[in-house]
Write a protein that holds these residues in place. Structure first.
Motif, PDB file in Angstrom:
ATOM      1  N   SER A 312     145.446  60.814 -13.614  1.00 56.26           N
ATOM      2  CA  SER A 312     145.148  59.569 -14.322  1.00 56.26           C
ATOM      3  C   SER A 312     143.802  59.004 -13.885  1.00 56.26           C
ATOM      4  O   SER A 312     143.315  59.254 -12.786  1.00 56.26           O
ATOM      5  N   GLY A 313     143.207  58.236 -14.760  1.00 56.00           N
ATOM      6  CA  GLY A 313     141.965  57.547 -14.431  1.00 56.00           C
ATOM      7  C   GLY A 313     140.713  58.260 -14.907  1.00 56.00           C
ATOM      8  O   GLY A 313     140.746  59.410 -15.347  1.00 56.00           O
ATOM      9  N   PRO A 314     139.551  57.608 -14.820  1.00 51.90           N
ATOM     10  CA  PRO A 314     138.286  58.167 -15.299  1.00 51.90           C
ATOM     11  C   PRO A 314     137.734  59.212 -14.341  1.00 51.90           C
ATOM     12  O   PRO A 314     138.245  59.402 -13.226  1.00 51.90           O
ATOM     13  N   PHE A 315     136.684  59.884 -14.764  1.00 44.59           N
ATOM     14  CA  PHE A 315     136.010  60.882 -13.944  1.00 44.59           C
ATOM     15  C   PHE A 315     134.547  60.948 -14.390  1.00 44.59           C
ATOM     16  O   PHE A 315     134.182  60.457 -15.463  1.00 44.59           O
ATOM     17  N   ILE A 316     133.712  61.541 -13.541  1.00 39.53           N
ATOM     18  CA  ILE A 316     132.298  61.657 -13.880  1.00 39.53           C
ATOM     19  C   ILE A 316     132.159  62.515 -15.140  1.00 39.53           C
ATOM     20  O   ILE A 316     132.596  63.658 -15.184  1.00 39.53           O
ATOM     21  N   GLY A 317     131.556  61.930 -16.152  1.00 37.37           N
ATOM     22  CA  GLY A 317     131.424  62.611 -17.431  1.00 37.37           C
ATOM     23  C   GLY A 317     132.320  62.046 -18.506  1.00 37.37           C
ATOM     24  O   GLY A 317     132.098  62.294 -19.692  1.00 37.37           O
ATOM     25  N   SER A 318     133.342  61.271 -18.118  1.00 38.19           N
ATOM     26  CA  SER A 318     134.206  60.645 -19.123  1.00 38.19           C
ATOM     27  C   SER A 318     133.539  59.377 -19.641  1.00 38.19           C
ATOM     28  O   SER A 318     132.739  58.737 -18.935  1.00 38.19           O
ATOM     29  N   PRO A 319     133.833  58.962 -20.889  1.00 40.83           N
ATOM     30  CA  PRO A 319     133.176  57.769 -21.454  1.00 40.83           C
ATOM     31  C   PRO A 319     133.436  56.492 -20.668  1.00 40.83           C
ATOM     32  O   PRO A 319     132.625  55.558 -20.713  1.00 40.83           O
ATOM     33  N   ASP A 320     134.568  56.438 -19.929  1.00 39.37           N
ATOM     34  CA  ASP A 320     134.911  55.216 -19.208  1.00 39.37           C
ATOM     35  C   ASP A 320     134.625  55.303 -17.714  1.00 39.37           C
ATOM     36  O   ASP A 320     135.142  54.501 -16.928  1.00 39.37           O
ATOM     37  N   ALA A 321     133.815  56.256 -17.289  1.00 41.14           N
ATOM     38  CA  ALA A 321     133.499  56.381 -15.863  1.00 41.14           C
ATOM     39  C   ALA A 321     132.752  55.145 -15.380  1.00 41.14           C
ATOM     40  O   ALA A 321     131.683  54.816 -15.917  1.00 41.14           O
ATOM     41  N   PRO A 322     133.245  54.431 -14.365  1.00 36.77           N
ATOM     42  CA  PRO A 322     132.588  53.195 -13.923  1.00 36.77           C
ATOM     43  C   PRO A 322     131.360  53.435 -13.058  1.00 36.77           C
ATOM     44  O   PRO A 322     130.571  52.520 -12.837  1.00 36.77           O
ATOM     45  N   VAL A 323     131.213  54.663 -12.523  1.00 38.09           N
ATOM     46  CA  VAL A 323     130.038  54.995 -11.711  1.00 38.09           C
ATOM     47  C   VAL A 323     129.472  56.328 -12.205  1.00 38.09           C
ATOM     48  O   VAL A 323     130.150  57.084 -12.902  1.00 38.09           O
ATOM     49  N   ASN A 324     128.208  56.611 -11.810  1.00 41.32           N
ATOM     50  CA  ASN A 324     127.581  57.863 -12.223  1.00 41.32           C
ATOM     51  C   ASN A 324     127.473  58.819 -11.046  1.00 41.32           C
ATOM     52  O   ASN A 324     127.843  58.498  -9.907  1.00 41.32           O
ATOM     53  N   SER A 346     134.144  65.384  -4.825  1.00 37.03           N
ATOM     54  CA  SER A 346     133.397  65.007  -6.016  1.00 37.03           C
ATOM     55  C   SER A 346     134.176  63.985  -6.827  1.00 37.03           C
ATOM     56  O   SER A 346     135.318  63.649  -6.515  1.00 37.03           O
ATOM     57  N   GLY A 347     133.523  63.521  -7.880  1.00 33.92           N
ATOM     58  CA  GLY A 347     134.170  62.591  -8.800  1.00 33.92           C
ATOM     59  C   GLY A 347     134.607  63.281 -10.073  1.00 33.92           C
ATOM     60  O   GLY A 347     134.798  62.633 -11.104  1.00 33.92           O
ATOM     61  N   ALA A 348     134.774  64.611 -10.007  1.00 33.77           N
ATOM     62  CA  ALA A 348     135.142  65.381 -11.191  1.00 33.77           C
ATOM     63  C   ALA A 348     136.587  65.130 -11.585  1.00 33.77           C
ATOM     64  O   ALA A 348     137.381  64.555 -10.820  1.00 33.77           O
ATOM     65  N   GLN A 349     136.914  65.563 -12.777  1.00 30.44           N
ATOM     66  CA  GLN A 349     138.283  65.462 -13.239  1.00 30.44           C
ATOM     67  C   GLN A 349     139.177  66.384 -12.406  1.00 30.44           C
ATOM     68  O   GLN A 349     138.829  67.525 -12.119  1.00 30.44           O
TER      69      GLN A 349
END
Length: 599
Positions: A312-324, A346-349
């Motif tokens: 669950s939650g966003p990941f780097i590359g998703s439209p709703d990622a809160p950080v880059n 990492s912040g990957a999915q």
């Protein structure tokens, strides 16, 4: 030592019996029975008549003789059948009844009326399933989940406990099965008479390894089970919610088997970019048959599950990622250069995997002296990825790096030996031995303290900030639970006239080994990336065992639950039976907890 407690129960059940083949009060925990009365044409009881009960699936024959009042009882029969019941007596025409079915913990009543034999006859056979629409055995609150229901009712998880929810007194609205509004920790599960529940009480299903989504046993290995809330049998105890009492399948004289597979995936739903990829596959096979015809049988069932779904939650590359990615790179650089933690992740999915394996094997051997030996082993394994990030719509979501994930693994092995002795005079003995081990542990991708940096600026233009989290998850820095259970059950039943007395004991010896080193590596919190770079934490938590703790932070103890009981089923008339029983339960801890003067 905990103070011993005395629990006494007195149960009185009456049954109104209808028809020539009827059922009377519950008889056995893991089996069923056939009983009845043999009379002549004048309704006088026929003594010393020879009763022969044959399981048409296995060819196994059990013999009995009628006693005072023409009564007979054949206990310890496998659930199902169909059975053939024959009666013979010199001077009377033999009679045979066919297609008799036996249910779990029920006694099917089959009465006979014999005619005087004026000439040589081959006997009378009554064919067809005989029974009553009304079930007078229904004493207490409970429901039988038959084999037909297990095959025909839909299930998403292929778990045998899925059908508990059809019982009117059970609610699943809280996420677990609550019988009569009682917490799940007061439920109990037993398979083939042996305890098979989560004694430590951490999961949401009541089954061992439920935190890893493990199943206690393959669904296809279950023959039938009961969901009991208030049974009138004193052999069923030590629970306050529901008791799930299941029996497993066995082999027959016919070699038979099955291969099955079930699949659920995103391809069966709408294809949209915002729908996560999901896949669940269940597949397995079962085979059973004779080892020695009419004497020894085997049954084997193996099942595998593969589940894959995004965390669950966003990941780097998703439209709703809160950080880059730049923010993640900066955070990892500070972890490595300032603190020496090079594996921040990492912040990957993250794709959560949840593989599971169940293996069940059973052997039935019919020994001399009217004894049946049942040996079975059950293995359950599951491995579940635990990870998730906070929703981007939150004003301050947690955004964990992959180093903060962990794998929860559970392995359970259960071995049971059961000796069922059925004697021609109606006496019956059941001895059951059960040894079960459950091992739960966590595997982490990185070993260093959990680090949380709050108030990180968002890069998606949203309001609020983000909390970055890396390192070994706080509760996984030392987390092991090993459980060992030994169980002994002994039940002896003896008919005396119109009475059927049962005396028995059920003793459980339990030993857990629990290491819960939450924050044993430490957990650091910083209010900003600047404070993190400067080494100025806002909070720090660490836990360690007391220097005087001889177990070094490991909780281990021995607990026993001893039960003794006596029961009498009194068949006052052909249409009225009264069950009376008394049970005594005593919990006992072998160690005394250390005293803490500060408390």
């Amino acid at each position: 030592m905990l103070k011993s407690r005395l629990i006494a129960s007195l149960a009185v059940a009456t049954a109104c019996l209808f028809g020539s083949t009827r059922t009377v009060n519950a008889q056995n925990v893991t089996t069923g029975s056939i009983s009845g009365v043999v009379t002549d044409q004048s309704s006088a009881p026929v003594l010393s008549a020879q009763i022969q009960v044959t399981n048409t699936q296995t060819g196994v024959v059990v013999n009995a003789t009628t006693r005072e009042g023409g009564r007979y009882s054949v206990q310890g029969l496998e659930v199902g059948g169909p059975y053939t019941v024959s009666v013979r007596r010199i001077g009377f025409t033999p009679v045979t009844r066919t297609a008799i079915l036996v249910s779990l913990s029920q006694s099917t009543r089959v009465d006979f009326q014999l005619a005087s034999q004026a000439a040589v006859l081959t006997g009378i056979t009554v064919a067809g399933s005989i029974g009553s629409v009304i079930s007078p055995t229904k004493t207490g609150t409970g429901t039988i989940i038959s084999g037909d229901r297990l095959v025909n009712l839909p299930t998403l998880s292929h778990n045998f406990t899925d059908f508990v929810g059809i019982v009117p007194q059970v609610s699943n609205t809280t996420g677990y099965s609550s019988g009569g509004g009682v917490n799940i920790r007061q439920n109990a599960i037993q398979i083939d008479g042996a305890a098979a529940g989560d004694l430590f009480g951490l999961g949401a299903t009541g089954q061992p390894g439920s935190q890893a989504n493990a199943k206690a046993i393959p669904l296809d290995a279950v023959k039938e089970y009961q969901v009991l809330l208030a049974p009138y049998d004193v052999r069923q105890g030590n629970f306050g919610g529901v008791l799930i009492n299941a029996v497993t399948k066995s082999g027959t004289n016919e070699l038979h088997g099955s291969v099955y597979g079930y699949d659920r995936s995103q391809s069966m739903t709408r294809q949209q970019y915002y729908l996560p990829d999901y896949s669940e596959k269940n597949y397995g096979f079962a085979v059973g048959g004779p080892i020695i015809k009419n004497r020894a049988f085997f049954y084997f069932n193996s099942e595998w599950r593969k589940t894959s779904q995004p965390a669950s939650g966003p990941f780097i590359g998703s439209p709703d990622a809160p950080v880059n990615q730049a923010t993640i790179d900066n955070f990892n650089s500070l972890l490595s250069s300032g603190y020496g933690f090079a594996n921040g992740g990492s912040g990957a999915q993250v794709t959560k995997q949840n593989p599971a394996t169940n293996v069940f094997g059973r052997v039935d051997v019919y020994l001399p002296f009217a004894t049946r030996l049942v040996l079975r082993h059950n293995y359950a394994f599951a491995n579940n990825t635990s990870f998730g990030r906070g929703a981007a719509t939150s004003t301050s979501p947690n955004f964990g790096l992959t180093s903060n994930a962990y794998q929860f693994t559970s392995k359970t092995n259960s071995s049971v030996a059961e000796f069922l002795s059925n004697f021609s005079n109606g006496m019956f003995n059941e001895l059951l031995l059960n040894y079960t081990t459950t091992k739960d542990f966590r595997t982490v991708p990185a070993i260093f303290p959990q680090v949380t940096v709050r108030n990180v600026p968002r890069t998606d233009g949203g309001t609020g900030t983000v909390a970055l989290v890396a390192g070994t998850e706080a509760s996984s820095q030392g987390n092991i639970l090993n459980q060992r259970t030994f169980e002994l059950t002994e039940n002896f039943t003896m008919p005396v006239g119109a009475h059927r007395f049962t005396i028995g004991t059920k003793d459980q010896f339990y030993r857990p080994y629990n290491l819960f080193g939450q924050n044993s590596l430490g957990s650091w919190t910083f209010n900003s990336l600047t404070d993190f770079q400067s080494g100025k934490p806002s909070a720090y938590a660490v836990s360690a065992p007391s220097p005087s703790d001889p177990a070094n932070g490991i909780a281990t103890f021995e607990a026993n639950m001893l039960a003794y009981y006596l029961q009498d089923v009194w068949q006052t008339t052909d249409n009225l039976a009264i069950t009376m029983g008394v049970r005594w339960d005593q919990p006992h801890f072998n160690q005394t907890p250390p005293s803490n003067p500060g408390v």
